[in-house]
Design a protein around this motif. Structure first.
Motif, PDB file in Angstrom:
ATOM      1  N   ALA A  44      38.737  41.000  42.863  1.00  0.00           N
ATOM      2  CA  ALA A  44      39.781  40.648  43.924  1.00  0.00           C
ATOM      3  C   ALA A  44      40.554  39.290  43.012  1.00  0.00           C
ATOM      4  N   ASP A  45      41.872  39.774  43.060  1.00  0.00           N
ATOM      5  CA  ASP A  45      42.922  38.775  42.137  1.00  0.00           C
ATOM      6  C   ASP A  45      44.020  38.539  42.863  1.00  0.00           C
ATOM      7  N   LEU A  46      44.125  36.950  43.285  1.00  0.00           N
ATOM      8  CA  LEU A  46      45.488  36.298  43.756  1.00  0.00           C
ATOM      9  C   LEU A  46      45.916  35.432  42.768  1.00  0.00           C
ATOM     10  N   TYR A  47      45.465  35.642  41.496  1.00  0.00           N
ATOM     11  CA  TYR A  47      45.921  34.575  40.364  1.00  0.00           C
ATOM     12  C   TYR A  47      47.361  35.029  40.084  1.00  0.00           C
ATOM     13  N   ARG A  48      47.839  36.263  39.948  1.00  0.00           N
ATOM     14  CA  ARG A  48      49.129  36.727  39.855  1.00  0.00           C
ATOM     15  C   ARG A  48      49.754  36.316  40.557  1.00  0.00           C
ATOM     16  N   HIS A  49      49.424  35.922  41.955  1.00  0.00           N
ATOM     17  CA  HIS A  49      50.186  35.698  43.106  1.00  0.00           C
ATOM     18  C   HIS A  49      50.590  34.310  43.167  1.00  0.00           C
ATOM     19  N   LYS A  50      49.535  33.568  42.690  1.00  0.00           N
ATOM     20  CA  LYS A  50      50.071  31.820  42.419  1.00  0.00           C
ATOM     21  C   LYS A  50      50.941  31.972  41.420  1.00  0.00           C
ATOM     22  N   GLN A  53      41.278  58.668  28.595  1.00  0.00           N
ATOM     23  CA  GLN A  53      40.400  58.876  29.849  1.00  0.00           C
ATOM     24  C   GLN A  53      40.298  57.552  30.659  1.00  0.00           C
ATOM     25  N   ILE A  54      40.331  56.406  29.969  1.00  0.00           N
ATOM     26  CA  ILE A  54      40.295  55.280  30.476  1.00  0.00           C
ATOM     27  C   ILE A  54      41.557  54.856  31.232  1.00  0.00           C
ATOM     28  N   ARG A  55      42.529  54.996  30.556  1.00  0.00           N
ATOM     29  CA  ARG A  55      44.019  54.895  31.019  1.00  0.00           C
ATOM     30  C   ARG A  55      44.349  55.803  32.217  1.00  0.00           C
ATOM     31  N   THR A  56      43.691  56.907  32.152  1.00  0.00           N
ATOM     32  CA  THR A  56      43.745  57.884  33.481  1.00  0.00           C
ATOM     33  C   THR A  56      43.148  57.305  34.681  1.00  0.00           C
ATOM     34  N   ILE A  57      41.864  56.698  34.320  1.00  0.00           N
ATOM     35  CA  ILE A  57      40.879  56.206  35.477  1.00  0.00           C
ATOM     36  C   ILE A  57      41.637  55.128  36.092  1.00  0.00           C
ATOM     37  N   VAL A  58      42.327  54.251  35.257  1.00  0.00           N
ATOM     38  CA  VAL A  58      42.952  52.969  35.740  1.00  0.00           C
ATOM     39  C   VAL A  58      44.007  53.478  36.526  1.00  0.00           C
ATOM     40  N   GLU A  59      45.083  54.310  36.088  1.00  0.00           N
ATOM     41  CA  GLU A  59      46.191  54.628  36.869  1.00  0.00           C
ATOM     42  C   GLU A  59      45.709  55.371  38.029  1.00  0.00           C
ATOM     43  N   CYS A  60      44.532  56.029  38.221  1.00  0.00           N
ATOM     44  CA  CYS A  60      44.506  56.764  39.514  1.00  0.00           C
ATOM     45  C   CYS A  60      43.780  55.592  40.485  1.00  0.00           C
ATOM     46  N   ALA A  61      43.204  54.554  40.047  1.00  0.00           N
ATOM     47  CA  ALA A  61      42.749  53.324  40.631  1.00  0.00           C
ATOM     48  C   ALA A  61      44.061  52.699  41.395  1.00  0.00           C
ATOM     49  N   GLN A  62      44.886  52.610  40.502  1.00  0.00           N
ATOM     50  CA  GLN A  62      46.279  51.821  40.884  1.00  0.00           C
ATOM     51  C   GLN A  62      47.273  52.857  41.862  1.00  0.00           C
ATOM     52  N   ILE A 103      50.705  44.542  47.970  1.00  0.00           N
ATOM     53  CA  ILE A 103      50.329  43.217  47.310  1.00  0.00           C
ATOM     54  C   ILE A 103      49.687  43.435  46.116  1.00  0.00           C
ATOM     55  N   GLN A 104      48.657  44.578  45.955  1.00  0.00           N
ATOM     56  CA  GLN A 104      47.933  44.885  44.700  1.00  0.00           C
ATOM     57  C   GLN A 104      47.234  43.818  44.401  1.00  0.00           C
ATOM     58  N   PRO A 105      46.204  43.086  45.077  1.00  0.00           N
ATOM     59  CA  PRO A 105      45.614  41.968  44.789  1.00  0.00           C
ATOM     60  C   PRO A 105      44.116  42.299  44.068  1.00  0.00           C
ATOM     61  N   TYR A 106      44.198  42.909  42.866  1.00  0.00           N
ATOM     62  CA  TYR A 106      43.081  43.154  42.219  1.00  0.00           C
ATOM     63  C   TYR A 106      43.353  43.336  40.709  1.00  0.00           C
ATOM     64  N   SER A 107      42.309  43.065  39.830  1.00  0.00           N
ATOM     65  CA  SER A 107      42.325  43.580  38.418  1.00  0.00           C
ATOM     66  C   SER A 107      41.126  44.157  37.858  1.00  0.00           C
ATOM     67  N   SER A 134      43.931  32.099  52.610  1.00  0.00           N
ATOM     68  CA  SER A 134      43.469  32.413  53.991  1.00  0.00           C
ATOM     69  C   SER A 134      42.360  33.423  53.871  1.00  0.00           C
ATOM     70  N   THR A 135      41.333  33.726  54.969  1.00  0.00           N
ATOM     71  CA  THR A 135      40.310  34.603  54.933  1.00  0.00           C
ATOM     72  C   THR A 135      41.005  35.965  55.079  1.00  0.00           C
ATOM     73  N   GLU A 136      41.939  35.896  55.715  1.00  0.00           N
ATOM     74  CA  GLU A 136      42.937  37.435  55.899  1.00  0.00           C
ATOM     75  C   GLU A 136      42.884  37.840  54.514  1.00  0.00           C
ATOM     76  N   LYS A 137      43.679  37.186  53.807  1.00  0.00           N
ATOM     77  CA  LYS A 137      44.193  37.407  52.146  1.00  0.00           C
ATOM     78  C   LYS A 137      42.937  37.884  51.333  1.00  0.00           C
ATOM     79  N   PHE A 138      41.680  37.096  51.727  1.00  0.00           N
ATOM     80  CA  PHE A 138      40.504  37.548  51.013  1.00  0.00           C
ATOM     81  C   PHE A 138      40.016  38.768  51.461  1.00  0.00           C
ATOM     82  N   MET A 139      40.262  39.127  52.621  1.00  0.00           N
ATOM     83  CA  MET A 139      39.745  40.440  53.030  1.00  0.00           C
ATOM     84  C   MET A 139      40.593  41.406  52.584  1.00  0.00           C
ATOM     85  N   VAL A 140      41.987  41.367  52.566  1.00  0.00           N
ATOM     86  CA  VAL A 140      42.847  42.352  52.016  1.00  0.00           C
ATOM     87  C   VAL A 140      42.628  42.465  50.356  1.00  0.00           C
ATOM     88  N   ALA A 141      42.208  41.262  49.797  1.00  0.00           N
ATOM     89  CA  ALA A 141      41.802  41.743  48.308  1.00  0.00           C
ATOM     90  C   ALA A 141      40.664  42.486  48.014  1.00  0.00           C
TER      91      ALA A 141
END
Length: 249
Positions: A81-87, A26-35, A43-47, A103-110
């Protein structure tokens, strides 16, 4: 009307769950639906941090304002909101785009992408008979949440999502009138019409609370908003966001 729409329209927050854990499937299904949610420019800026440990849940409940359903649920998800992997991407590709990440723009995207992913997760959970409750109380003390969950720079925990088997069946809370939310072509600013709709909505909300509490609560939406917005809340957030490497430009 199909079952997907019915599921969405029947949403209500569940704050009392059975003592029953979600399965790994169930957990995997919920996370895969989130993705599967839309994401800006791929960009996929979240964890998502899943919390099973009882002690950790208890601490998160305390940090969220002693909300028992943060501790007692089938599984607790923390959406970040996650930009660590992008660093790390920049270091891998030997490209310095720190200015863009700050940038504020990438913050909003995240923020937007994280919210889209979370709503996908919520609908997926509800579609298989589970209940959900968003937990904004995590933002009461983000410094401690980050320490507890070992969250690095360029990552911000935005909210939690408690999911589990419902142990209650609350009435659906009435939303604002359709024409108060939906504007065609341009934003409709007729103050008299807005006030008229708000007064009508107040009557609906008041009836809802009277029915739900057997007459013990008589409240309106505008009164709730007046009480809520007249109090300063979490005023440290701006400095916290900047301290995590967001919104610096």
């Amino acid at each position: 009307m199909n079952w997907v729409i019915e599921t969405i329209l029947q949403h209500r927050s569940i704050r009392n769950f059975e003592d029953r854990s979600l399965s790994d499937e169930q957990i995997r299904t919920i996370v895969e639906c989130a993705q599967a949610a839309s994401t800006s420019s791929f960009i996929q800026p979240y964890s998502i941090i899943g919390v099973k440990d009882k002690d950790t849940k208890q601490k998160l409940a305390e940090l969220s304002g002693n909300q028992p359903y943060v501790e007692n649920n089938g599984h607790f998800f923390v959406f970040c909101a996650d930009l660590y992997r992008h660093k790390i991407v920049g270091e891998m590709e030997n490209v310095d785009f720190s200015t863009t990440l700050e940038s504020t723009e990438k913050f909003m995207v995240a923020l937007i992408d994280t919210a889209l992913a979370a709503q996908n997760a919520a609908i997926a959970a509800e579609s298989i008979g589970l209940g959900v409750c968003y937990i904004g109380g995590l933002r009461n003390n983000l410094h401690e949440v980050c320490k507890l969950l070992k969250i690095p720079q360029q990552v911000i925990p935005l909210f939690g999502l408690a999911i589990g088997y419902p142990a209650q069946d609350p009435d659906k809370k009435p939303r604002l009138p359709f024409h108060h939310i939906y504007h065609e072509e341009t934003y409709q600013q007729d103050r008299s019409e807005i006030e008229k709709e708000l007064k009508h909505y107040n009557e609906i909300v008041s009836f809802y609370y009277k029915k739900r509490t057997n007459g013990k609560r008589d409240d309106t939406w505008t009164k709730q908003m007046s009480n809520l917005l007249s109090k300063q809340s979490r005023m440290y957030i701006k400095s916290f966001v900047e301290s995590r490497g967001f919104c610096l430009r």
